[in-house]
Design a protein around this motif. Structure first.
Motif, short mmCIF file in Angstrom:
data_model
loop_
_atom_site.label_atom_id
_atom_site.label_comp_id
_atom_site.label_asym_id
_atom_site.label_seq_id
_atom_site.Cartn_x
_atom_site.Cartn_y
_atom_site.Cartn_z
N LEU A 196 -29.13 8.68 -4.74
CA LEU A 196 -30.08 7.80 -5.41
C LEU A 196 -31.42 7.76 -4.68
O LEU A 196 -32.48 7.77 -5.32
CB LEU A 196 -29.49 6.38 -5.51
CG LEU A 196 -30.39 5.32 -6.15
CD1 LEU A 196 -30.88 5.76 -7.52
CD2 LEU A 196 -29.65 3.98 -6.24
N GLN A 200 -35.03 8.61 -6.33
CA GLN A 200 -36.18 7.69 -6.26
C GLN A 200 -37.40 8.38 -5.65
O GLN A 200 -38.53 8.23 -6.14
CB GLN A 200 -35.80 6.46 -5.43
CG GLN A 200 -34.79 5.54 -6.10
CD GLN A 200 -34.34 4.43 -5.17
OE1 GLN A 200 -33.90 4.67 -4.07
NE2 GLN A 200 -34.47 3.19 -5.62
N THR A 219 -33.12 6.40 -12.04
CA THR A 219 -33.28 5.39 -10.98
C THR A 219 -33.00 4.00 -11.52
O THR A 219 -32.24 3.22 -10.93
CB THR A 219 -34.70 5.45 -10.40
OG1 THR A 219 -34.91 6.73 -9.80
CG2 THR A 219 -34.90 4.37 -9.35
#
Length: 632
Positions: A196, A200, A219
């Motif tokens: 993640l 991002q 995201t």
């Protein structure tokens, strides 16, 4: 005889030349000059997503074509069959005589071999460059499948960004409907599997466009994955910002459906709790929280069956209780509570059903089936260290109980504080049941050293000097590792021993679960890290309903922190798998903001508070727009 030998040799040479002529590759133009209405129909069927009809038409066209063009058409059909999970024709044809006769056939064979390797998780045997080099010879109708294969290859090799690039290129081909749906699904799956934080970061760095929008969607959805309503809000907000984005409505529907499925609790849950023996009060409190959460669930159809098994002295040993729970159909086990019971369970039987243990034992090996969740004081200590650093304190002293608990809390605070570039400059300890805290505090403040200096000065000068001892001036604050009785003795002594105005930070154990006027007076101005439940700061509507259930059931009992532990163990039932996958995502529970670390432990992030005359009040951080942050 001598005359026949040259004749035989000549005949053999002619045969060799003829053989070579028979296998001489056909060029692209020769193949494309094959005229068959079936090829046009195959193209039309493929464009409509009818892969079965297309491969059938290709096979029919192959019957009328000469070699090696016939094999080329069969290879195309075999590739389409492979996309439909039928690898047998592909395996047979790539070993055939004409499989690499001509650049066209060789290109298709290269593509097939790459896809077969990917099916067997052997992507390391495929070179992406080789697959790219055959592009010019690849039949135009197969180029989308070539790009899809490159994307699958990159994904299997762990390069999710390159895989995304190929997926976006494939979408630009305007591929057949079925392939487009598969491509979108695989694109989204890749974004869900990628770290993640990396997604991002890529979203921030990407220029405006379709790629950036995909990264932003991933995201936002992953950050909201623990809540169905937040997921829906994220989807709606994203679509409003990107109304022309090619992501399909079907995908958005699937995202919502997947989120609901992933957060749904298991159908059957067993809780292994000590309902007899010395730990019975703790087990009963956790049981209250579990049952209150169970009955507060509004959707009765999704409510799991709950089987509570006593693992106290009058019940079953934890391993036997676990085996009974599994035999009775449990899909998730909560508990046991004691460290010894957790060790027995972890060491005595392979875990076939996931376990959420309600304590932490550092000597247990982490396994995918075991997660440890408890009210560890180390979490409070780390939160206290984060609070001290956020407030700008750089040099701290520590006063702690001289026992194992005090050592653990001190170590956790010191480690977290120094990791954030802070420094521990002094440690002082006190004994169990010690009532006079003046000596350890004077030692901490170096007041005796101040008095010794006064005595030396009088001895040197012979004069009677006025004296007021002064504490050390190189400290920004004090961390107090103490339970409530000792903490209420220490805090006033800090003020008395020249510590008025000196910041004091402590863990939740220093303050009673139920506020009292005397505790507020003794502990005034001390900063405490606290779970939301004990502050009556319900983090969601479900927690509010649980509190109402508890109030209606037993108004004479205080719903303390162990009740909150039972509540959160229930709330984690449908969310633990997501937290396992998303180490940076937190669930705001009753015991704190929860996440799962690399060692399989559920970590709690707590809220900062300060004691005043009316109790605990949240500390508002100016740097965070006045919001009280969760502290790691």
């Amino acid at each position: 005889m001598s005359l026949s030998r040259p004749a035989i040799a000549l005949f053999a040479a002619l045969l060799f030349i003829a053989g070579c002529t028979a296998v001489r590759p056909l060029d692209e133009d020769a193949v494309t000059r094959i005229e068959s209405p079936r090829l046009d129909k195959a193209d039309a069927a493929l464009a409509m997503g009818d892969v079965t009809s297309s491969l059938t038409l290709l096979r029919m066209a192959a019957r009328d074509a000469p070699e090696p063009a016939a094999t080329g058409l069969k290879l195309e059909a075999a590739l389409l069959a492979l996309t439909m999970d039928d690898p047998q024709p592909a395996r047979q044809l790539t070993d055939s005589r004409w499989a690499r006769a001509g650049a066209r056939n060789a290109a298709i064979s290269t593509l097939i071999e790459a896809r077969l390797a990917i099916r067997q998780d052997r992507a390391n045997r495929v070179r992406a460059e080789t697959l790219t080099e055959v592009t010019q010879a690849m039949p135009r109708r197969l180029r989308p499948y070539q790009t899809q294969t490159l994307a699958q290859l990159a994904a299997q090799m762990g390069d999710w960004q390159r895989a995304l690039t190929y997926r976006l290129e494939l979408a630009d081909f305007d591929p057949p409907t079925d392939l487009a749906r598969h491509n979108e699904a695989e694109l989204w799956e890749g974004l869900m599997r990628a770290p993640l934080l990396a997604v991002q970061s890529a979203a921030k760095a990407a220029p405006e466009g379709i790629r950036k929008a995909w990264l932003q969607l991933a995201t936002q959805v992953r950050q909201a994955a623990l809540s169905a309503s937040k997921t829906e809000d994220a989807l709606q907000a994203w679509r409003l910002s990107h109304p022309q984005h090619p992501a399909s409505q079907l995908l958005e529907t699937r995202i919502s459906a997947i989120q609901r499925a992933e957060t749904a609790p298991p159908r059957s849950v067993a809780a292994l709790l000590p309902l007899s023996g010395e730990l019975a009060p703790a087990g009963q409190a956790i049981r209250r929280g579990l049952l209150a959460a169970h009955y507060a669930a509004t959707n009765q159809r999704s409510r799991p069956t709950l089987n509570i098994i006593d693992v106290g002295p009058d019940g079953l040993p934890a391993p036997a209780a676990y085996q009974q729970a599994v035999a009775e159909g449990a899909q998730q086990v909560i508990g046991p509570l004691s460290k010894s019971a957790i060790r027995d369970l972890a060491s005595s039987t392979p875990l076939s059903v996931p376990v959420l243990a309600l304590n932490r034992a550092s000597d247990i090996q982490n396994t995918p089936k075991l997660r440890q969740f408890g009210l560890a004081p180390e979490d409070d200590a780390r939160a206290a260290a984060a609070l001290a650093r956020q407030l700008g304190y750089e040099r701290m002293t520590v006063i702690a109980s001289a026992d194992d608990w005090g050592q653990r809390v001190t170590d956790a605070f010191s480690e977290a504080f120094t990791e954030q570039t802070g420094e521990i400059i002094e440690l002082s300890t006190f004994a169990d049941q010690q009532e006079d805290m003046s000596l350890p505090i004077r030692t901490l403040f170096q007041l005796d050293a101040s008095e010794e200096r006064h005595v030396r000065m009088q001895s040197v000068t012979g004069a009677r000097l006025q004296f007021e001892d002064r504490r050390r001036q190189d400290m920004d604050g004090v961390f107090m590792a103490a339970f409530e009785p000792a903490a209420r003795l220490i805090a006033p002594q800090i003020r008395f021993q020249r510590g008025i105005g000196l910041p004091v930070v402590a863990t939740s154990q220093a303050y009673p679960q139920t506020a009292s006027d005397q505790a507020n007076k003794d502990m005034e101005a001390v900063m405490i890290t606290r779970m939301p439940w004990l502050l009556d700061q319900d983090t969601n509507r479900f927690a509010e309903r649980v509190r109402a259930e508890l109030s209606a059931a037993d108004t004479d009992q205080r719903a303390g922190q162990l009740v909150a532990l039972g509540l959160d163990s229930y709330q984690l039932l449908g969310r633990l798998s997501i937290l396992n996958q998303e180490p940076t995502v937190q669930f705001e529970g009753a015991t704190g903001a929860l996440r799962v670390d690399d060692e399989g432990r559920v970590r709690r992030h707590l809220l900062p508070t300060r004691v005043d005359s009316s109790g605990l009040r949240l500390i508002r951080m100016p740097a965070l727009n006045g919001q009280p942050p969760y502290l790691p």
